[in-house]
Write a protein that holds these residues in place. Sequence first.
Motif, PDB file in Angstrom:
ATOM      1  N   ARG A   1      85.781 -37.031 -96.165  1.00 41.42           N
ATOM      2  CA  ARG A   1      85.255 -38.385 -96.287  1.00 41.42           C
ATOM      3  C   ARG A   1      83.805 -38.371 -96.786  1.00 41.42           C
ATOM      4  NH1 ARG A   1      87.437 -43.021 -94.654  1.00 41.42           N
ATOM      5  NH2 ARG A   1      89.082 -42.064 -93.464  1.00 41.42           N
ATOM      6  N   LEU A   2      83.011 -37.400 -96.321  1.00 43.37           N
ATOM      7  CA  LEU A   2      81.595 -37.349 -96.700  1.00 43.37           C
ATOM      8  C   LEU A   2      81.342 -36.485 -97.931  1.00 43.37           C
ATOM      9  CD1 LEU A   2      79.886 -37.033 -93.191  1.00 43.37           C
ATOM     10  CD2 LEU A   2      80.225 -39.083 -94.572  1.00 43.37           C
ATOM     11  N   GLY A   3      82.362 -35.754 -98.373  1.00 45.77           N
ATOM     12  CA  GLY A   3      82.204 -34.912 -99.555  1.00 45.77           C
ATOM     13  C   GLY A   3      81.345 -33.687 -99.300  1.00 45.77           C
ATOM     14  N   ILE A   4      81.464 -33.097 -98.103  1.00 46.61           N
ATOM     15  CA  ILE A   4      80.711 -31.887 -97.768  1.00 46.61           C
ATOM     16  C   ILE A   4      81.683 -30.860 -97.185  1.00 46.61           C
ATOM     17  CG2 ILE A   4      78.511 -33.063 -97.409  1.00 46.61           C
ATOM     18  CD1 ILE A   4      79.023 -33.068 -94.425  1.00 46.61           C
ATOM     19  N   ALA A   5      81.214 -29.634 -97.005  1.00 46.94           N
ATOM     20  CA  ALA A   5      82.062 -28.566 -96.472  1.00 46.94           C
ATOM     21  C   ALA A   5      82.303 -28.760 -94.974  1.00 46.94           C
ATOM     22  CB  ALA A   5      81.403 -27.214 -96.716  1.00 46.94           C
ATOM     23  N   ALA A   6      83.462 -28.323 -94.493  1.00 48.36           N
ATOM     24  CA  ALA A   6      83.796 -28.442 -93.076  1.00 48.36           C
ATOM     25  C   ALA A   6      82.812 -27.652 -92.213  1.00 48.36           C
ATOM     26  CB  ALA A   6      85.232 -27.970 -92.819  1.00 48.36           C
TER      27      ALA A   6
ATOM     28  N   ARG B   1      74.081 -38.748 -87.007  1.00 44.99           N
ATOM     29  CA  ARG B   1      74.705 -39.857 -86.283  1.00 44.99           C
ATOM     30  C   ARG B   1      76.093 -40.146 -86.848  1.00 44.99           C
ATOM     31  NH1 ARG B   1      71.108 -43.606 -86.982  1.00 44.99           N
ATOM     32  NH2 ARG B   1      72.129 -44.659 -88.696  1.00 44.99           N
ATOM     33  N   HIS B   2      76.222 -40.140 -88.164  1.00 44.61           N
ATOM     34  CA  HIS B   2      77.523 -40.415 -88.781  1.00 44.61           C
ATOM     35  C   HIS B   2      78.552 -39.372 -88.347  1.00 44.61           C
ATOM     36  CE1 HIS B   2      75.034 -42.337 -92.229  1.00 44.61           C
ATOM     37  NE2 HIS B   2      75.091 -43.107 -91.172  1.00 44.61           N
ATOM     38  N   ILE B   3      78.181 -38.114 -88.428  1.00 52.18           N
ATOM     39  CA  ILE B   3      79.107 -37.038 -88.063  1.00 52.18           C
ATOM     40  C   ILE B   3      79.437 -37.096 -86.582  1.00 52.18           C
ATOM     41  CG2 ILE B   3      79.308 -34.528 -87.852  1.00 52.18           C
ATOM     42  CD1 ILE B   3      77.841 -34.367 -90.576  1.00 52.18           C
ATOM     43  N   TYR B   4      78.438 -37.299 -85.740  1.00 49.92           N
ATOM     44  CA  TYR B   4      78.682 -37.354 -84.296  1.00 49.92           C
ATOM     45  C   TYR B   4      79.626 -38.511 -83.946  1.00 49.92           C
ATOM     46  CZ  TYR B   4      78.029 -37.898 -79.319  1.00 49.92           C
ATOM     47  OH  TYR B   4      78.269 -38.026 -77.972  1.00 49.92           O
ATOM     48  N   VAL B   5      79.360 -39.682 -84.489  1.00 48.58           N
ATOM     49  CA  VAL B   5      80.194 -40.855 -84.178  1.00 48.58           C
ATOM     50  C   VAL B   5      81.615 -40.646 -84.678  1.00 48.58           C
ATOM     51  CG1 VAL B   5      80.562 -43.292 -84.723  1.00 48.58           C
ATOM     52  CG2 VAL B   5      78.311 -42.514 -84.000  1.00 48.58           C
ATOM     53  N   LEU B   6      81.753 -40.170 -85.911  1.00 49.49           N
ATOM     54  CA  LEU B   6      83.098 -39.974 -86.449  1.00 49.49           C
ATOM     55  C   LEU B   6      83.883 -38.932 -85.651  1.00 49.49           C
ATOM     56  CD1 LEU B   6      82.448 -40.128 -90.293  1.00 49.49           C
ATOM     57  CD2 LEU B   6      83.684 -41.786 -88.896  1.00 49.49           C
ATOM     58  N   HIS B   7      83.218 -37.879 -85.217  1.00 45.35           N
ATOM     59  CA  HIS B   7      83.929 -36.806 -84.511  1.00 45.35           C
ATOM     60  C   HIS B   7      84.095 -37.103 -83.028  1.00 45.35           C
ATOM     61  CE1 HIS B   7      84.722 -32.889 -82.693  1.00 45.35           C
ATOM     62  NE2 HIS B   7      85.278 -32.587 -83.860  1.00 45.35           N
ATOM     63  N   ASP B   8      82.993 -37.294 -82.323  1.00 49.16           N
ATOM     64  CA  ASP B   8      83.049 -37.382 -80.859  1.00 49.16           C
ATOM     65  C   ASP B   8      83.401 -38.771 -80.341  1.00 49.16           C
ATOM     66  OD1 ASP B   8      82.424 -34.753 -80.891  1.00 49.16           O
ATOM     67  OD2 ASP B   8      80.534 -34.914 -79.812  1.00 49.16           O
ATOM     68  N   VAL B   9      83.161 -39.812 -81.119  1.00 52.26           N
ATOM     69  CA  VAL B   9      83.473 -41.162 -80.654  1.00 52.26           C
ATOM     70  C   VAL B   9      84.798 -41.641 -81.243  1.00 52.26           C
ATOM     71  CG1 VAL B   9      82.686 -43.560 -80.581  1.00 52.26           C
ATOM     72  CG2 VAL B   9      81.028 -41.704 -80.322  1.00 52.26           C
ATOM     73  N   GLU B  10      84.959 -41.488 -82.565  1.00 52.36           N
ATOM     74  CA  GLU B  10      86.148 -42.010 -83.230  1.00 52.36           C
ATOM     75  C   GLU B  10      87.301 -41.025 -83.304  1.00 52.36           C
ATOM     76  OE1 GLU B  10      86.422 -45.096 -83.788  1.00 52.36           O
ATOM     77  OE2 GLU B  10      84.331 -45.563 -83.383  1.00 52.36           O
ATOM     78  N   GLY B  11      87.033 -39.728 -83.090  1.00 49.57           N
ATOM     79  CA  GLY B  11      88.113 -38.746 -83.014  1.00 49.57           C
ATOM     80  C   GLY B  11      88.575 -38.136 -84.327  1.00 49.57           C
ATOM     81  N   PHE B  12      87.803 -38.268 -85.387  1.00 48.67           N
ATOM     82  CA  PHE B  12      88.172 -37.634 -86.647  1.00 48.67           C
ATOM     83  C   PHE B  12      87.993 -36.122 -86.531  1.00 48.67           C
ATOM     84  CE2 PHE B  12      87.332 -41.908 -88.151  1.00 48.67           C
ATOM     85  CZ  PHE B  12      88.278 -42.087 -89.142  1.00 48.67           C
ATOM     86  N   THR B  13      88.787 -35.346 -87.264  1.00 44.84           N
ATOM     87  CA  THR B  13      88.628 -33.892 -87.285  1.00 44.84           C
ATOM     88  C   THR B  13      87.485 -33.533 -88.224  1.00 44.84           C
ATOM     89  OG1 THR B  13      90.127 -33.554 -89.148  1.00 44.84           O
ATOM     90  CG2 THR B  13      91.119 -33.580 -86.929  1.00 44.84           C
ATOM     91  N   THR B  14      86.995 -32.303 -88.103  1.00 43.59           N
ATOM     92  CA  THR B  14      85.906 -31.878 -88.986  1.00 43.59           C
ATOM     93  C   THR B  14      86.357 -31.880 -90.443  1.00 43.59           C
ATOM     94  OG1 THR B  14      86.466 -29.560 -88.556  1.00 43.59           O
ATOM     95  CG2 THR B  14      84.674 -30.510 -87.261  1.00 43.59           C
ATOM     96  N   GLU B  15      87.623 -31.548 -90.683  1.00 42.17           N
ATOM     97  CA  GLU B  15      88.139 -31.540 -92.052  1.00 42.17           C
ATOM     98  C   GLU B  15      88.192 -32.960 -92.619  1.00 42.17           C
ATOM     99  OE1 GLU B  15      89.532 -29.811 -89.511  1.00 42.17           O
ATOM    100  OE2 GLU B  15      88.889 -27.833 -90.204  1.00 42.17           O
ATOM    101  N   GLU B  16      88.616 -33.922 -91.813  1.00 43.04           N
ATOM    102  CA  GLU B  16      88.657 -35.314 -92.271  1.00 43.04           C
ATOM    103  C   GLU B  16      87.256 -35.829 -92.574  1.00 43.04           C
ATOM    104  OE1 GLU B  16      92.538 -37.061 -89.865  1.00 43.04           O
ATOM    105  OE2 GLU B  16      90.625 -36.895 -88.808  1.00 43.04           O
ATOM    106  N   ILE B  17      86.307 -35.479 -91.717  1.00 46.76           N
ATOM    107  CA  ILE B  17      84.919 -35.915 -91.931  1.00 46.76           C
ATOM    108  C   ILE B  17      84.361 -35.270 -93.198  1.00 46.76           C
ATOM    109  CG2 ILE B  17      82.586 -35.889 -90.984  1.00 46.76           C
ATOM    110  CD1 ILE B  17      83.932 -35.881 -88.173  1.00 46.76           C
ATOM    111  N   ALA B  18      84.635 -33.980 -93.366  1.00 42.27           N
ATOM    112  CA  ALA B  18      84.153 -33.272 -94.557  1.00 42.27           C
ATOM    113  C   ALA B  18      84.694 -33.917 -95.824  1.00 42.27           C
ATOM    114  CB  ALA B  18      84.577 -31.804 -94.486  1.00 42.27           C
TER     115      ALA B  18
END
Length: 184
Positions: A159-164, A140-157
């Motif tokens: 922010r969450l401390g995981i690989a892209a 849910r966190h990844i989906y919301v950040l990417h598809d709803v809020e528009g963050f890139t996969t690199e930004e999410i990675a």
Amino acid sequence: MTHPAVSNAPHTAPAPADRGAALLEQLYRDHADRVYGLCLRLTGDRVRAAELVQDVFVRIWRKLHLLRDERDPGAWVWQVATNVVFNDIRSHRRRNARLVLEEDLPRIEARGAPPSLATPLPIRRMDIASAIARLPDRARHIYVLHDVEGFTTEEIAQRLGIAAGTVRAQLHRARHTLRRFLLS
């Protein structure tokens, strides 16, 4: 005799604390709804989201001295909000990991037929919102950040401390799970 709290001196520029309070009030008016939406989408809980909005603006009040004039205040508020929400989610996860439940109750609601295009749009939106709320926390966190809020996969990675690549894989799984929820 004058009251001690009343000054006879001419009124000049507001004190720094007054400016801070006015700035906080303006930031709250401008961004509270958007921050609440983020908190609600990431937690799936209205009460917790409202509490997190309060936590965000308390943190902003404490860190207001870090806001520079040349910086976009909206971006700064957004950064503070995402940090507060993710810190809360991490601590909530740690607290829940300590609990041992006797039985794991599923959160599956009795559902009727999936909505069709003839179903009114507000009803379909509610169905999507409930499907997003049913996703596992990380998905849910990844989906919301990417598809709803528009963050890139690199930004999410970052922010969450995981690989892209992990973000992309979990985003794919989240979308697949959402489709399954919506079609069931």
